[in-house]
Motif scaffolding. Structure first.
Motif, PDB file in Angstrom:
ATOM      1  N   LEU A   1     -18.429   0.354  52.256  1.00 39.74           N
ATOM      2  CA  LEU A   1     -19.835  -0.018  52.158  1.00 39.74           C
ATOM      3  C   LEU A   1     -20.149  -0.679  50.819  1.00 39.74           C
ATOM      4  O   LEU A   1     -20.979  -1.601  50.756  1.00 39.74           O
ATOM      5  CB  LEU A   1     -20.712   1.224  52.355  1.00 39.74           C
TER       6      LEU A   1
ATOM      7  N   THR B   1     -15.162   5.513  53.283  1.00 47.16           N
ATOM      8  CA  THR B   1     -16.315   4.847  53.880  1.00 47.16           C
ATOM      9  C   THR B   1     -17.225   4.276  52.796  1.00 47.16           C
ATOM     10  O   THR B   1     -17.756   3.160  52.925  1.00 47.16           O
ATOM     11  CB  THR B   1     -17.100   5.828  54.766  1.00 47.16           C
TER      12      THR B   1
ATOM     13  N   VAL C   1     -12.501  10.759  54.017  1.00 48.69           N
ATOM     14  CA  VAL C   1     -13.154   9.812  54.928  1.00 48.69           C
ATOM     15  C   VAL C   1     -14.464   9.313  54.323  1.00 48.69           C
ATOM     16  O   VAL C   1     -14.763   8.111  54.357  1.00 48.69           O
ATOM     17  CB  VAL C   1     -13.396  10.467  56.302  1.00 48.69           C
TER      18      VAL C   1
END
Length: 455
Positions: A221, A217, A213
């Motif tokens: 970003l 993520t 995760v």
């Protein structure tokens, strides 16, 4: 180690610091194997040098030093005393370069001296395991001498030494990380099988999901903040390639053939390597000189769009206290400590890192006549690690610290500034690709060479 020594009385530790006997004879040393104690003390020397470098590069340090009367040239004066110290040399990036140069020379010296030491009966082993006070004096002496090196081309040349050394150290970091991930998975799976407690499996699942995760993520970003629709092509390629590579190693790690040849392979290792790869990708992108593709963390948090470089070109100071530098230091501390105390159960990793498999003996210390436990000499027959390779590892670590604290910026001696460079970006990205390839090899090697022992 430092905390343990601080708890000892000054009298009891004096023999350990000033005496010529090995450290295992000192009552102030921990109840552990002599080999482990020695590695911890040398690692403490490295961390001490790192702390000094951190202090000297802190913003405003030169201003504070100039307030000391009679100290800095051009600073506060005292009647009858001429200010002699060039404070611009002992602070900022110049101090980091010189401090890390001294540590590199110190560890390289011991790497040469300790070549082919076979056991603790070798006279050089006494030097390795003792004489700590004199070794500290040698480090201090080299450090003082380093600050007298003329500027000239020193910083430019040493920058390239730092790039090459850091590249190798990043690969060593990844090897240690792969070894740690395999050991972690093996231990927890073994505990689950022995205790029949499913909490171990739940823990493995939790950390595996957490790592994936965080990695995913980070990719999102990166695309949002480190790419532009009409620019930052290199970043788009870097992020996409590393995302694809991470998916590949994750799929390969759970293939039936791989699981059959490598029973301890799993998604935990792949998830941890994927997360580390995303960190290296982020670290590389923060060195892009194109500020449009490399926004500072402060601007992202405060939603301020700035294209100003994170370097004060008037004073030549580096704004090193950013997120990627902090994460880099944390990973460095973990790998240094792990390299000091590790005893891997993997024969191939031990061969590559020049260490021996832990035999399980020792570690409890020997009780002397005075009732004090002392470290055990567990190397009378054979050393448990290569003295020379360990010092070479710390030598590379010194160069990595230098590059991390200065954000991999290249010094410009004409403007007294620090500048981001694309070579630093490519060095980090190539190290991430080689690291992924190395992990993939650990998965495929047992399948390609079934007759070899890769346990």
């Amino acid at each position: 180690m430092g905390a343990c020594m601080a708890l000892c009385s000054l009298a009891s530790c004096a023999s350990c610091l000033c005496g010529s006997a090995p450290c295992l004879l000192c009552g102030c040393c921990p109840s552990s194997n002599n080999s482990t104690v020695t590695r911890l003390v040398f690692s403490f020397f490295l961390l001490l040098g790192t702390m000094v470098s951190v202090i000297m590069i802190l913003p405003g340090m030169e201003t504070q030093l100039r307030k000391i009367p009679g100290f800095c040239q051009g600073g506060t004066t005292i009647f009858g005393i001429e200010n002699q110290v060039k404070c611009e040399v002992i602070v900022g990036f110049k101090s980091v370069y010189r401090m890390c140069f001294a540590m590199t020379c110190f560890f390289f010296l011991f790497a040469v001296i300790m070549i082919r030491v076979r056991n603790s009966r070798d006279p050089r082993a006494v030097i390795q395991n003792g004489f700590w006070f004199f070794k500290f004096l040698i480090l201090v002496g080299i450090t003082v001498g380093a600050f007298f090196i003329p500027d000239g081309t020193f910083h430019t040349v040493w920058f390239y030494f730092g790039v090459v050394g850091s590249f190798i150290f990043i690969l060593i970091q990844l090897i240690l990380l792969i070894d740690f991930a395999h050991s972690w998975n093996k231990i927890w799976v073994g505990n689950a099988a022995e205790t029949q407690n499913k909490c171990w499996f739940a823990g493995l699942l939790f950390f595996t999901v957490l790592h994936f995760v965080l990695a995913f993520t980070a990719v999102v970003l990166f695309y949002i903040y480190y790419t532009q629709p009409d620019d930052c092509t290199e970043h788009k390629v870097f992020i996409s390639l590393n995302l694809i590579f991470c998916i590949i190693i994750s799929v390969v790690s759970i293939l039936p053939k791989i699981q059959e040849a490598q029973p301890h392979s799993g998604l935990l290792q792949a998830s941890l390597i994927s997360l580390y790869t995303m960190y290296v990708t982020w670290s590389a992108m923060t060195n892009n000189p194109n500020r449009k593709c490399n926004p500072s963390l402060l601007s992202l948090v405060s939603h301020v769009n700035t294209t100003q470089p994170s370097v004060n070109t008037d004073l030549g100071h580096v704004q090193w206290w950013d997120a990627q530098g902090i994460v880099g230091l944390v990973i460095f501390l973990f790998c240094t400590l792990y390299a000091s105390i590790r005893s891997s159960s993997n024969a191939q990793v031990n061969k590559l890192m020049q260490t021996e498999e832990c035999t399980g003996s020792g570690g409890e210390g020997v009780v002397g006549e005075d009732g004090v436990r002392r470290a055990v000499d567990n190397e009378e027959e054979k050393v448990t690690y290569s003295y020379s390779f360990f010092h070479f590892h710390l030598c590379l670590a010194s160069l990595y610290i230098m590059m991390t604290l200065t954000n991999w910026y290249q010094p410009d001696t004409t403007t007294q500034a620090m500048q981001s460079t694309m070579p630093a970006v490519w060095v980090k990205m190539c190290s991430s690709w080689l690291g992924l390839g190395l992990y993939l090899w650990t998965l495929l090697a047992p399948l390609i060479f079934p007759d070899r022992d890769f346990s």
